[in-house]
Scaffold this motif. Structure first.
Motif, PDB file in Angstrom:
ATOM      1  N   LEU A  60       0.726  -1.523  -0.017  1.00 39.98           N
ATOM      2  CA  LEU A  60      -0.019  -0.022   0.263  1.00 39.98           C
ATOM      3  C   LEU A  60       0.631   1.428   0.039  1.00 39.98           C
ATOM      4  CD1 LEU A  60      -2.678   1.286  -0.081  1.00 39.98           C
ATOM      5  CD2 LEU A  60      -2.914   1.460   2.107  1.00 39.98           C
ATOM      6  N   GLY A  61       0.449   2.250  -0.914  1.00 40.75           N
ATOM      7  CA  GLY A  61       1.569   3.108  -0.994  1.00 40.75           C
ATOM      8  C   GLY A  61       2.137   3.007  -2.305  1.00 40.75           C
ATOM      9  N   LYS A  62       2.049   2.110  -2.587  1.00 38.71           N
ATOM     10  CA  LYS A  62       3.160   1.963  -3.793  1.00 38.71           C
ATOM     11  C   LYS A  62       2.107   0.872  -5.439  1.00 38.71           C
ATOM     12  CE  LYS A  62       7.772   1.781  -2.157  1.00 38.71           C
ATOM     13  NZ  LYS A  62       9.284   0.719  -2.401  1.00 38.71           N
ATOM     14  N   GLY A  63       1.832   1.932  -6.465  1.00 37.48           N
ATOM     15  CA  GLY A  63       1.086   1.203  -6.844  1.00 37.48           C
ATOM     16  C   GLY A  63      -0.516   1.710  -6.993  1.00 37.48           C
ATOM     17  N   ASP A  64      -1.300   1.052  -7.367  1.00 39.49           N
ATOM     18  CA  ASP A  64      -2.768   1.132  -7.165  1.00 39.49           C
ATOM     19  C   ASP A  64      -3.744   0.062  -8.579  1.00 39.49           C
ATOM     20  OD1 ASP A  64      -4.752   2.673  -6.478  1.00 39.49           O
ATOM     21  OD2 ASP A  64      -4.664   4.541  -7.678  1.00 39.49           O
ATOM     22  N   CYS A  65      -5.150   0.032  -7.791  1.00 38.98           N
ATOM     23  CA  CYS A  65      -5.400  -1.229  -9.027  1.00 38.98           C
ATOM     24  C   CYS A  65      -6.990  -0.069  -8.389  1.00 38.98           C
ATOM     25  CB  CYS A  65      -5.961  -2.599  -7.919  1.00 38.98           C
ATOM     26  SG  CYS A  65      -6.530  -1.933  -6.130  1.00 38.98           S
ATOM     27  N   PHE A  66      -7.914  -0.790  -9.958  1.00 41.71           N
ATOM     28  CA  PHE A  66      -9.110   0.074  -9.787  1.00 41.71           C
ATOM     29  C   PHE A  66     -10.690  -0.820  -9.792  1.00 41.71           C
ATOM     30  CE2 PHE A  66      -5.908   2.172 -11.622  1.00 41.71           C
ATOM     31  CZ  PHE A  66      -5.796   3.159 -11.787  1.00 41.71           C
ATOM     32  N   VAL A  67     -11.617  -0.505  -9.260  1.00 42.35           N
ATOM     33  CA  VAL A  67     -13.023  -1.365  -8.901  1.00 42.35           C
ATOM     34  C   VAL A  67     -13.527  -1.004 -10.022  1.00 42.35           C
ATOM     35  CG1 VAL A  67     -15.155  -0.591  -7.368  1.00 42.35           C
ATOM     36  CG2 VAL A  67     -13.301   0.952  -6.820  1.00 42.35           C
ATOM     37  N   ARG A  68     -13.943  -2.902  -9.928  1.00 43.75           N
ATOM     38  CA  ARG A  68     -13.882  -2.763 -11.682  1.00 43.75           C
ATOM     39  C   ARG A  68     -15.605  -2.951 -11.288  1.00 43.75           C
ATOM     40  NH1 ARG A  68      -9.854  -8.208 -11.767  1.00 43.75           N
ATOM     41  NH2 ARG A  68     -10.715  -8.168  -9.718  1.00 43.75           N
ATOM     42  N   ARG A  69     -16.417  -4.010 -11.779  1.00 49.50           N
ATOM     43  CA  ARG A  69     -17.217  -4.460 -12.281  1.00 49.50           C
ATOM     44  C   ARG A  69     -17.775  -5.479 -11.321  1.00 49.50           C
ATOM     45  NH1 ARG A  69     -17.227  -3.896 -17.987  1.00 49.50           N
ATOM     46  NH2 ARG A  69     -17.753  -1.697 -18.475  1.00 49.50           N
ATOM     47  N   THR A  70     -16.329  -6.205 -11.013  1.00 50.19           N
ATOM     48  CA  THR A  70     -16.495  -8.159 -10.031  1.00 50.19           C
ATOM     49  C   THR A  70     -15.399  -7.233  -8.488  1.00 50.19           C
ATOM     50  OG1 THR A  70     -14.795  -8.182 -11.141  1.00 50.19           O
ATOM     51  CG2 THR A  70     -16.779  -9.591 -11.636  1.00 50.19           C
ATOM     52  N   THR A  71     -15.496  -5.918  -7.660  1.00 47.65           N
ATOM     53  CA  THR A  71     -14.585  -6.070  -6.824  1.00 47.65           C
ATOM     54  C   THR A  71     -16.105  -5.770  -5.505  1.00 47.65           C
ATOM     55  OG1 THR A  71     -13.472  -4.448  -8.268  1.00 47.65           O
ATOM     56  CG2 THR A  71     -13.557  -4.156  -5.587  1.00 47.65           C
ATOM     57  N   ASN A  72     -15.688  -7.223  -4.838  1.00 46.93           N
ATOM     58  CA  ASN A  72     -16.951  -6.593  -3.934  1.00 46.93           C
ATOM     59  C   ASN A  72     -16.311  -5.964  -2.647  1.00 46.93           C
ATOM     60  OD1 ASN A  72     -19.413  -7.786  -4.678  1.00 46.93           O
ATOM     61  ND2 ASN A  72     -18.071  -9.253  -5.520  1.00 46.93           N
ATOM     62  N   GLY A  73     -14.836  -6.425  -2.344  1.00 43.82           N
ATOM     63  CA  GLY A  73     -14.244  -5.922  -1.594  1.00 43.82           C
ATOM     64  C   GLY A  73     -12.552  -5.340  -1.405  1.00 43.82           C
ATOM     65  N   PHE A  74     -12.517  -4.469  -0.672  1.00 38.54           N
ATOM     66  CA  PHE A  74     -10.817  -3.936  -0.470  1.00 38.54           C
ATOM     67  C   PHE A  74     -10.734  -4.534   0.723  1.00 38.54           C
ATOM     68  CE2 PHE A  74     -11.205  -0.755  -3.904  1.00 38.54           C
ATOM     69  CZ  PHE A  74     -10.687  -1.534  -5.195  1.00 38.54           C
ATOM     70  N   LEU A  75      -9.946  -5.910   0.901  1.00 39.13           N
ATOM     71  CA  LEU A  75      -9.406  -6.879   2.822  1.00 39.13           C
ATOM     72  C   LEU A  75      -8.013  -5.686   2.225  1.00 39.13           C
ATOM     73  CD1 LEU A  75      -9.591  -8.649   5.207  1.00 39.13           C
ATOM     74  CD2 LEU A  75      -8.636 -10.506   3.100  1.00 39.13           C
ATOM     75  N   LEU A  76      -7.584  -5.804   3.673  1.00 39.90           N
ATOM     76  CA  LEU A  76      -6.321  -4.438   4.004  1.00 39.90           C
ATOM     77  C   LEU A  76      -5.588  -5.652   5.065  1.00 39.90           C
ATOM     78  CD1 LEU A  76      -8.542  -2.075   3.878  1.00 39.90           C
ATOM     79  CD2 LEU A  76      -5.654  -1.088   3.862  1.00 39.90           C
ATOM     80  N   ILE A  77      -4.141  -6.500   4.979  1.00 35.18           N
ATOM     81  CA  ILE A  77      -3.919  -7.466   5.378  1.00 35.18           C
ATOM     82  C   ILE A  77      -2.420  -7.329   5.962  1.00 35.18           C
ATOM     83  CG2 ILE A  77      -5.670  -9.032   5.084  1.00 35.18           C
ATOM     84  CD1 ILE A  77      -3.572 -10.569   3.244  1.00 35.18           C
ATOM     85  N   PRO A  78      -1.308  -7.984   6.288  1.00 36.66           N
ATOM     86  CA  PRO A  78      -0.679  -7.490   6.736  1.00 36.66           C
ATOM     87  C   PRO A  78      -0.015  -7.960   4.815  1.00 36.66           C
ATOM     88  CG  PRO A  78      -0.749  -8.297   8.604  1.00 36.66           C
ATOM     89  CD  PRO A  78      -2.302  -8.719   7.429  1.00 36.66           C
ATOM     90  N   LYS A  79       1.127  -7.351   3.778  1.00 35.83           N
ATOM     91  CA  LYS A  79       1.884  -7.867   3.703  1.00 35.83           C
ATOM     92  C   LYS A  79       2.701  -9.554   3.554  1.00 35.83           C
ATOM     93  CE  LYS A  79       5.494  -5.553   1.959  1.00 35.83           C
ATOM     94  NZ  LYS A  79       6.845  -4.660   2.090  1.00 35.83           N
ATOM     95  N   GLY A  80       2.371 -10.403   2.595  1.00 34.29           N
ATOM     96  CA  GLY A  80       2.987 -11.418   2.887  1.00 34.29           C
ATOM     97  C   GLY A  80       2.853 -12.418   3.943  1.00 34.29           C
ATOM     98  N   VAL A  81       0.942 -11.968   3.984  1.00 37.11           N
ATOM     99  CA  VAL A  81       0.585 -13.387   4.577  1.00 37.11           C
ATOM    100  C   VAL A  81      -0.973 -13.923   4.088  1.00 37.11           C
ATOM    101  CG1 VAL A  81      -1.120 -14.417   6.946  1.00 37.11           C
ATOM    102  CG2 VAL A  81       1.339 -12.001   7.214  1.00 37.11           C
ATOM    103  N   PRO A  82      -0.798 -15.180   3.848  1.00 39.67           N
ATOM    104  CA  PRO A  82      -1.530 -15.685   3.058  1.00 39.67           C
ATOM    105  C   PRO A  82      -3.393 -15.465   3.591  1.00 39.67           C
ATOM    106  CG  PRO A  82      -0.419 -17.434   3.666  1.00 39.67           C
ATOM    107  CD  PRO A  82       0.325 -15.819   4.052  1.00 39.67           C
ATOM    108  N   SER A  83      -4.258 -14.243   2.118  1.00 38.15           N
ATOM    109  CA  SER A  83      -6.221 -14.144   2.987  1.00 38.15           C
ATOM    110  C   SER A  83      -5.912 -15.239   3.400  1.00 38.15           C
ATOM    111  CB  SER A  83      -6.136 -14.013   1.646  1.00 38.15           C
ATOM    112  OG  SER A  83      -6.386 -14.640   0.521  1.00 38.15           O
TER     113      SER A  83
END
Length: 367
Positions: A241-264
């Motif tokens: 987070l803070g490097k790069g970006d993504c965008f809301v798509r027709r199939t985006t249902n959520g943005f889950l924020l988790i520690p980097k490198g940890v499996p979702s």
């Protein structure tokens, strides 16, 4: 071409099957639960049953339940209209056992127009076949033999069922009754360190901007990744987070924020509560959007706008092509077209919208 316009219940019920299908196509409706399959194509071949997937497909999600509670009267009208247009013999809502109380208002109205099947409190990950197994006495065949001797995987239609999720049906209501195309997406922002919030976000909005509005300290959160989806079914949105970006798509249902490198999947037991503010609309509150003309199953629509042109909110910017699956595309924000390239229409909303977004972010952070 059938016009997108306001219609009364009786006017909607009087639509032919082909007219309703074309409205769905022009309005840009796809499976909002994450599959993204063009909805209009399912209705070209009506089946005896409509199965409404009212089970949140991922742990922690609340958006679909909120939509059902807020728009219950709209859903009841839609069920009546869909029976008239497509001849459904049965409309059934599949609801998790744990959500019985949440859907109690629907149970009071289940008097023949529709019924409710309560299914085990498991997350079937949006899998239509699993829902059919638990909510009906039907079974989708594993394989179906085709006329040429080849075989394909079984589909819900092979069991006489069309499956739609909550938001998809909400979009069908908006198109048939209100003449509104799809320009927004309901999504949740949440994580083990963040209280869940639900937004109605313009398609193509920046994830980083949405997170800032949600009160996330983006500049000081490089230890976090942004998952586009939930703990199970997802794609990497922003690895750091803070490097790069993504965008809301027709199939985006959520943005889950988790520690980097940890499996979702480590967060499959995440617990969330419905947001106190309900669904917060971000329409007109983002600085720009990047609207895709195509998608996972879709042939890109033909762009109707050019760089430098000013567009209005809900103005049509893409005409569906006749080849393959294709849908109408509409502006999710008002502003200037800054680019039409790589099958994406970029729209800048100008400094006023950017200032409004920043003010919204500061206010949310203060709360």
């Amino acid at each position: 071409m059938v016009e997108l316009k306001r219609r009364s219940l009786e006017e909607v019920k009087a639509l032919s099957k082909d007219e309703a299908v074309e409205i769905m196509r022009q309005a840009g409706i796809v499976g909002a639960g994450g599959g993204g399959f063009p909805t209009y194509f399912k209705y070209k071949n009506p089946q005896p049953m409509l199965l409404v997937n009212s089970t949140e497909s991922e742990p922690g999600y609340w958006a679909d339940k909120l939509i059902h509670r807020i728009y219950i009267e709209d859903f009841l009208k839609l069920y009546e209209a869909m029976k008239a247009i497509f001849g459904f013999e049965q409309i059934r809502m599949g609801v998790h056992e744990k959500d019985r109380e949440w859907y109690s208002d629907y149970a009071e109205h289940a008097d023949g127009l529709f019924d409710i099947a309560y299914v085990p409190d498991k997350y079937s990950l949006g899998e239509e076949k699993t829902l059919i197994k638990h909510a009906t006495d039907k079974k989708v065949p594993r394989r179906v033999e085709m006329p040429d001797g080849s075989k394909r995987p079984g589909l819900p239609l092979d069991a006489g069922i069309i499956v739609n999720n909550t938001e998809t049906l909400h979009n069908i209501y908006n198109a048939l009754f209100l003449g509104k195309p799809v320009t927004t997406k309901f999504l949740q922002v949440f994580g083990p360190e963040f209280e869940l919030k639900v937004f109605e976000v313009p398609l193509g909005a920046s994830a980083t901007e949405v997170l800032k509005i949600a009160g996330v300290d983006v500049e000081n959160s490089s230890h976090l990744s942004v998952i586009d989806g939930g703990p199970y079914l997802n794609e990497m949105g922003i690895e750091e987070l803070g490097k790069g970006d993504c965008f809301v798509r027709r199939t985006t249902n959520g943005f889950l924020l988790i520690p980097k490198g940890v499996p979702s999947k480590e967060f499959a037991d995440i617990k969330t509560k419905p947001p106190e503010n309900g669904v917060v609309s971000l329409v007109g509150k983002v600085s720009g959007v990047n609207v895709p003309l195509g998608g996972r199953f879709l042939k890109p629509a033909t762009p109707l706008v050019s760089e430098g042109e000013h567009v209005s909110y809900e103005q049509k910017i893409g005409e569906p092509v006749d080849e393959g699956f294709s849908i109408g595309v509409w502006a999710s924000a008002e502003g200037e077209v800054t680019a039409v390239e790589d099958e994406v229409v970029s729209i800048s909303c100008g400094s006023a919208a950017r200032e409004a977004a920043e003010a919204e972010a500061k206010a949310e952070a203060a709360r």
